[in-house]
Design a protein around this motif. Structure first.
Motif, PDB file in Angstrom:
ATOM      1  N   VAL A 113      52.521  39.605  41.088  1.00 37.76           N
ATOM      2  CA  VAL A 113      51.955  40.953  41.184  1.00 37.76           C
ATOM      3  C   VAL A 113      52.896  41.863  41.965  1.00 37.76           C
ATOM      4  N   SER A 142      55.839  42.511  32.529  1.00 37.76           N
ATOM      5  CA  SER A 142      54.757  41.600  32.889  1.00 37.76           C
ATOM      6  C   SER A 142      55.176  40.146  32.742  1.00 37.76           C
ATOM      7  N   GLN A 274      46.561  41.354  50.174  1.00 40.48           N
ATOM      8  CA  GLN A 274      46.745  40.247  49.239  1.00 40.48           C
ATOM      9  C   GLN A 274      46.701  38.907  49.980  1.00 40.48           C
ATOM     10  N   HIS A 331      42.049  34.191  38.937  1.00 41.34           N
ATOM     11  CA  HIS A 331      43.341  34.438  39.546  1.00 41.34           C
ATOM     12  C   HIS A 331      43.986  33.092  39.866  1.00 41.34           C
ATOM     13  N   GLN A 369      48.227  34.627  33.811  1.00 37.00           N
ATOM     14  CA  GLN A 369      48.452  35.986  34.311  1.00 37.00           C
ATOM     15  C   GLN A 369      48.749  36.981  33.187  1.00 37.00           C
ATOM     16  N   VAL A 374      41.207  38.510  32.614  1.00 32.88           N
ATOM     17  CA  VAL A 374      41.623  38.761  33.992  1.00 32.88           C
ATOM     18  C   VAL A 374      43.043  39.297  34.035  1.00 32.88           C
ATOM     19  N   SER A 376      45.906  39.497  35.792  1.00 32.72           N
ATOM     20  CA  SER A 376      46.214  40.417  36.888  1.00 32.72           C
ATOM     21  C   SER A 376      47.588  41.062  36.752  1.00 32.72           C
ATOM     22  N   VAL A 377      48.577  40.292  36.340  1.00 32.50           N
ATOM     23  CA  VAL A 377      49.938  40.826  36.224  1.00 32.50           C
ATOM     24  C   VAL A 377      50.044  41.776  35.032  1.00 32.50           C
ATOM     25  N   ILE A 379      47.669  43.528  33.628  1.00 31.74           N
ATOM     26  CA  ILE A 379      46.928  44.761  33.915  1.00 31.74           C
ATOM     27  C   ILE A 379      47.742  45.683  34.816  1.00 31.74           C
ATOM     28  N   THR A 380      48.432  45.111  35.801  1.00 32.19           N
ATOM     29  CA  THR A 380      49.274  45.920  36.686  1.00 32.19           C
ATOM     30  C   THR A 380      50.401  46.586  35.903  1.00 32.19           C
TER      31      THR A 380
END
Length: 426
Positions: A113, A142, A274, A331, A369, A374, A376-377, A379-380
């Motif tokens: 992330v 990503s 974090q 996660h 990821q 989910v 997370s990466v 989505i970022t």
């Protein structure tokens, strides 16, 4: 029956938007009360505190802090310039630069992330300006950021080592070859897209430009030398290497005289939050681990699967599928803390090397990821690129296929992750 009820309760709490750490702790405490009564709760607070303050876990905030200092001190910019001078002349050069810089950044931050947030804010706008689509830019950023949890140092590896009671240094060494294989595969996919869509090259290769970029970035190369050289050479532990990385990042940033204190403050706050989330998960996992151990559920799971098959390759296939599914919804830190203590007795009984299995788990969670919901990466990266997550996913499936190929190779050719481990540790 009790385990099923605890699991349902935990899932229900998570669906109600209760933090995972709280849901985990509450479920475990209720399980202990049902199993042994309220007397079993006397030492819960002390156990949670002890679990979250293990020496090896200090490496997590240290690596996060080192990455924040890199971003604020001009170190990341010089890495980008060097990698651009080295491989930017290849068609689709900025995509290759993105992947190459992630390799370097992964050796300091240990967080995917953090990698995608740092690299994405710099690389994605440049790629879009040069004619790359937002979806492709986000997908490259990503997927390459997930190398941060394969290449050492890696925060998920630290958590796995703590959960499985294995050497974090050996896990770091095991991640080198798979990480390089993953980077090569991602570059291959990027080159395919570059040829297919006639993506631009950057400036022609120039030895003079490369030399200038190399000299400018030379102090930066001390960071991976300190971290990896110290760990591989047996001079420092992973935790000590993390502390040295922070000191080196501060020294190099002062040398460049380019510290952005506002950026540093924001990065440190983000890194602190974090780290706090991870530590709460670790503390809650101690309670759940105590409940599972007293109820003997991991041993029962191991016996049940071994009753079906004792073939370790088939067991690895089952666990691969299991972790891939878990990665869709949890996660990486939560998945490791929740699941690894349960499956470790099975790994031991099947005769699977726990270092080998740690690499398999890490690769599975790197893929997780990248896979919604989910992700997370992913989505970022989509947030930075302002791209639709499903449009990005249509491109990202090609990069995910590379990570899956590396996972299968590392699962069924143990020599790939274990070659350097055997070389350095015998």
């Amino acid at each position: 029956m009790l385990m099923l009820a605890i699991f349902v309760l935990m899932v229900a709490l998570i669906c109600l938007n209760v933090p995972i750490a709280v849901a985990l702790a509450v479920s475990a405490i209720l399980g202990l009360v049902v199993l042994e009564g309220t007397g079993s709760l006397v030492n819960v607070a002390l156990d949670m505190y002890g679990g979250a303050t293990k020496f090896s876990l200090i490496a997590i905030p240290m690596f996060v802090l080192a990455g924040a200092i890199m971003n604020a001190g001009g170190i990341t910019d010089r890495l980008i310039n060097f990698v651009a001078a080295l491989i930017g002349f290849i068609r689709g050069g900025l995509a290759h630069v993105n992947i190459g810089v992630s390799l370097f950044f992964a050796e300091i931050s240990g967080s995917a992330v953090a990698d995608v947030a740092a690299m994405g804010s710099v690389m994605i706008p440049q790629m879009k300006k040069r004619g790359y689509s937002g979806a492709f830019s986000a997908a490259v950023t990503s997927s390459s950021a997930s190398l941060a949890i394969i290449i050492p140092p890696s925060i998920p590896m630290i958590l796995y080592a703590t959960s499985a009671n294995v050497s974090v240094e050996q896990l770091f060494v095991a991640g080198v070859i798979p990480g390089l294989l993953g980077a090569a595969g991602l570059m291959g996919v990027s080159y395919y897209f570059a040829r297919r869509y006639d993506l631009p090259r950057e400036d022609a290769f120039s030895g003079r430009v490369l030399w200038r970029a190399f000299v400018d970035a030379l102090p930066t190369f001390a960071l991976p030398v300190i971290i990896l050289g110290g760990i591989f050479g047996g001079y420092v532990t992973a935790t000590e290497a993390a502390g040295l990385a922070v000191l080196a990042a501060i020294a190099i940033s002062l040398y460049y005289r380019q510290v952005d204190f506002k950026h540093l403050q924001r990065s440190m706050l983000d890194g602190g939050m974090q780290t706090a989330v991870v530590m709460l998960l670790v503390a809650a996992s101690v309670v759940m681990g105590g409940f599972l151990t007293r109820a003997q559920y991991p041993q029962e799971l191991a016996a049940a699967i071994l009753g079906i098959t004792e073939n370790k390759w088939l067991i690895l296939l089952i666990l691969n599928f299991f972790f891939l599914v878990i990665g869709f919804f949890l996660h990486s830190a939560a998945a490791i803390i929740l699941v690894v203590p349960i499956v470790i007795p099975l790994i031991d009984a099947a005769g699977i090397n726990p270092i080998h299995f740690g690499l398999v788990v890490t690769l599975n969670l790197a893929i997780g990821q990248q896979t919604p919901p989910v992700a997370s990466v992913l989505i970022t990266a989509c947030a930075v690129a302002r791209a639709n997550i499903w449009d990005v996913t249509k491109v990202n499936v090609y990069f995910i296929a590379v990570l899956l190929a590396v996972l299968l190779m590392c699962t069924y050719i143990p020599a790939i992750p274990l070659f350097l481990v055997d070389y350095f540790y015998g």
